[in-house]
Design a protein around this motif. Structure first.
Motif, PDB file in Angstrom:
ATOM      1  N   ARG A 276       4.072   5.717  -5.536  1.00  0.00           N
ATOM      2  CA  ARG A 276       4.081   5.762  -7.000  1.00  0.00           C
ATOM      3  C   ARG A 276       3.008   6.695  -7.525  1.00  0.00           C
ATOM      4  O   ARG A 276       3.186   7.375  -8.521  1.00  0.00           O
ATOM      5  CB  ARG A 276       3.879   4.369  -7.570  1.00  0.00           C
ATOM      6  N   ARG A 277       1.876   6.703  -6.854  1.00  0.00           N
ATOM      7  CA  ARG A 277       0.753   7.548  -7.271  1.00  0.00           C
ATOM      8  C   ARG A 277       1.092   9.029  -7.105  1.00  0.00           C
ATOM      9  O   ARG A 277       0.762   9.854  -7.950  1.00  0.00           O
ATOM     10  CB  ARG A 277      -0.476   7.181  -6.445  1.00  0.00           C
ATOM     11  N   ILE A 278       1.755   9.356  -6.015  1.00  0.00           N
ATOM     12  CA  ILE A 278       2.152  10.748  -5.764  1.00  0.00           C
ATOM     13  C   ILE A 278       3.218  11.182  -6.758  1.00  0.00           C
ATOM     14  O   ILE A 278       3.194  12.283  -7.271  1.00  0.00           O
ATOM     15  CB  ILE A 278       2.665  10.920  -4.313  1.00  0.00           C
TER      16      ILE A 278
ATOM     17  N   THR B 117       0.829  -1.205   0.000  1.00  0.00           N
ATOM     18  CA  THR B 117       0.000   0.000   0.000  1.00  0.00           C
ATOM     19  C   THR B 117       0.862   1.253   0.000  1.00  0.00           C
ATOM     20  O   THR B 117       0.596   2.209  -0.732  1.00  0.00           O
ATOM     21  CB  THR B 117      -0.943  -0.002   1.210  1.00  0.00           C
ATOM     22  N   GLN B 118       1.904   1.239   0.809  1.00  0.00           N
ATOM     23  CA  GLN B 118       2.804   2.395   0.858  1.00  0.00           C
ATOM     24  C   GLN B 118       3.472   2.612  -0.499  1.00  0.00           C
ATOM     25  O   GLN B 118       3.546   3.742  -0.985  1.00  0.00           O
ATOM     26  CB  GLN B 118       3.864   2.191   1.941  1.00  0.00           C
ATOM     27  N   ARG B 119       3.949   1.542  -1.121  1.00  0.00           N
ATOM     28  CA  ARG B 119       4.578   1.656  -2.441  1.00  0.00           C
ATOM     29  C   ARG B 119       3.579   2.190  -3.474  1.00  0.00           C
ATOM     30  O   ARG B 119       3.916   3.033  -4.295  1.00  0.00           O
ATOM     31  CB  ARG B 119       5.135   0.305  -2.881  1.00  0.00           C
ATOM     32  N   PHE B 120       2.340   1.714  -3.392  1.00  0.00           N
ATOM     33  CA  PHE B 120       1.294   2.173  -4.312  1.00  0.00           C
ATOM     34  C   PHE B 120       1.084   3.678  -4.190  1.00  0.00           C
ATOM     35  O   PHE B 120       1.047   4.394  -5.187  1.00  0.00           O
ATOM     36  CB  PHE B 120      -0.002   1.424  -4.039  1.00  0.00           C
ATOM     37  N   HIS B 121       0.975   4.158  -2.961  1.00  0.00           N
ATOM     38  CA  HIS B 121       0.723   5.585  -2.750  1.00  0.00           C
ATOM     39  C   HIS B 121       1.937   6.429  -3.153  1.00  0.00           C
ATOM     40  O   HIS B 121       1.759   7.540  -3.673  1.00  0.00           O
ATOM     41  CB  HIS B 121       0.305   5.860  -1.310  1.00  0.00           C
TER      42      HIS B 121
END
Length: 76
Positions: A72-74, A66-70
């Motif tokens: 990358r999204r930012i 989840t942290q990696r996803f966020h």
């Protein structure tokens, strides 16, 4: 989903229950319901969500994924 005959409907939660039982419940003898509730909550919140790596999440824990996803999204 949630229709009769859909074999994939409950697959994710059934997998979770299997992991919970095999990794915690079958190896413990709980003296009280509150002890069981406390230890199962700790398993889910601390081990399963934060530490246990999962193949389908690219061998990351759910929290790390989840942290990696966020991140990358930012950055996108």
């Amino acid at each position: 989903m949630s229709r009769r005959g859909n074999c994939f409907d409950n697959a994710p939660i059934e997998s979770f229950w299997g992991s919970l039982k095999n990794e915690l419940v079958y190896h413990r003898e709980f003296m009280t319901r509150s002890q069981a509730q406390k230890e199962i909550t700790e398993y889910i919140e601390i081990f399963y969500n934060r530490q246990r790596t999962q193949e389908r999440l690219d061998y990351l824990s759910p929290a790390a994924f989840t942290q990696r996803f966020h991140l990358r999204r930012i950055g996108a």
